[in-house]
Design a protein around this motif. Structure first.
Motif, mmCIF file in Angstrom:
data_model
loop_
_atom_site.group_PDB
_atom_site.id
_atom_site.type_symbol
_atom_site.label_atom_id
_atom_site.label_comp_id
_atom_site.label_asym_id
_atom_site.label_seq_id
_atom_site.Cartn_x
_atom_site.Cartn_y
_atom_site.Cartn_z
ATOM 1 N N ALA A 125 0.973 -1.202 -0.098
ATOM 2 C CA ALA A 125 0.131 0.064 -0.141
ATOM 3 C C ALA A 125 0.828 1.215 0.068
ATOM 4 O O ALA A 125 0.403 2.104 -0.623
ATOM 5 C CB ALA A 125 -1.048 0.172 1.268
ATOM 6 N N ASP A 126 1.874 1.163 0.614
ATOM 7 C CA ASP A 126 2.991 2.304 0.581
ATOM 8 C C ASP A 126 3.504 2.608 -0.500
ATOM 9 O O ASP A 126 3.900 3.667 -1.137
ATOM 10 C CB ASP A 126 4.208 2.132 1.692
ATOM 11 C CG ASP A 126 3.641 2.138 3.082
ATOM 12 O OD1 ASP A 126 2.358 2.752 3.364
ATOM 13 O OD2 ASP A 126 4.200 1.738 4.075
ATOM 14 N N SER A 127 3.588 1.661 -1.478
ATOM 15 C CA SER A 127 4.302 1.773 -2.950
ATOM 16 C C SER A 127 3.560 0.837 -3.721
ATOM 17 O O SER A 127 4.173 -0.183 -4.252
ATOM 18 C CB SER A 127 5.690 1.302 -2.888
ATOM 19 O OG SER A 127 6.506 2.118 -1.834
ATOM 20 N N ALA A 128 2.255 1.230 -4.139
ATOM 21 C CA ALA A 128 1.255 0.241 -4.965
ATOM 22 C C ALA A 128 1.806 -0.236 -6.028
ATOM 23 O O ALA A 128 1.630 -1.501 -6.384
ATOM 24 C CB ALA A 128 -0.110 1.025 -5.076
ATOM 25 N N LEU A 129 2.550 0.597 -7.002
ATOM 26 C CA LEU A 129 3.028 -0.014 -7.980
ATOM 27 C C LEU A 129 4.435 -0.971 -8.175
ATOM 28 O O LEU A 129 4.797 -1.165 -9.085
ATOM 29 C CB LEU A 129 3.211 1.407 -9.147
ATOM 30 C CG LEU A 129 2.122 2.170 -9.323
ATOM 31 C CD1 LEU A 129 2.000 3.398 -10.221
ATOM 32 C CD2 LEU A 129 0.834 1.056 -9.891
ATOM 33 N N ILE A 130 4.574 -1.110 -6.870
ATOM 34 C CA ILE A 130 6.054 -1.755 -6.975
ATOM 35 C C ILE A 130 5.734 -3.295 -7.132
ATOM 36 O O ILE A 130 6.571 -4.051 -7.663
ATOM 37 C CB ILE A 130 6.692 -1.713 -5.294
ATOM 38 C CG1 ILE A 130 8.157 -2.321 -5.463
ATOM 39 C CG2 ILE A 130 5.904 -2.455 -4.493
ATOM 40 C CD1 ILE A 130 8.873 -1.522 -4.365
#
Length: 93
Positions: free
Chosen positions: A43-48
């Motif tokens: 959620a902190d870096s969704a596109l990771i």
């Protein structure tokens, strides 16, 4: 981004915990905590997360923890955890 869990993903966590707890209840709790933390990091870096190959849609992604796949949908204001399952199983949405 805000993290949300679908009803299915909550049921997945319950099933995973029950399955692991048959052999080791302490380890089962630890795994659920780790899975929830991994979902939060997504959620902190969704596109990771990688695009889920079975769907090839940019908004449906996944991250891994051990053998577990955490599949989520990226939305405007949040990510929705769709399912969590052992990676040797087939993905069914």
């Amino acid at each position: 981004m805000r993290l949300r869990w679908s009803e299915r993903s909550i049921n997945d966590l319950i099933a995973i915990q029950r399955h692991i707890a048959q052999n080791n209840p302490v380890t089962a709790k630890k795994w659920i905590i780790k899975i929830r933390q991994r979902a939060k990091s997504a959620a902190d870096s969704a596109l990771i997360g990688r695009v889920v190959p079975e769907f090839n849609q940019q908004d449906i992604r996944e991250v891994f923890l051990g053998n577990y796949r955490i599949v989520y949908r990226v939305r405007d204001d949040d990510i929705l955890i769709l399912t969590v399952f052992e990676g040797h199983q087939l993905l069914k949405l």
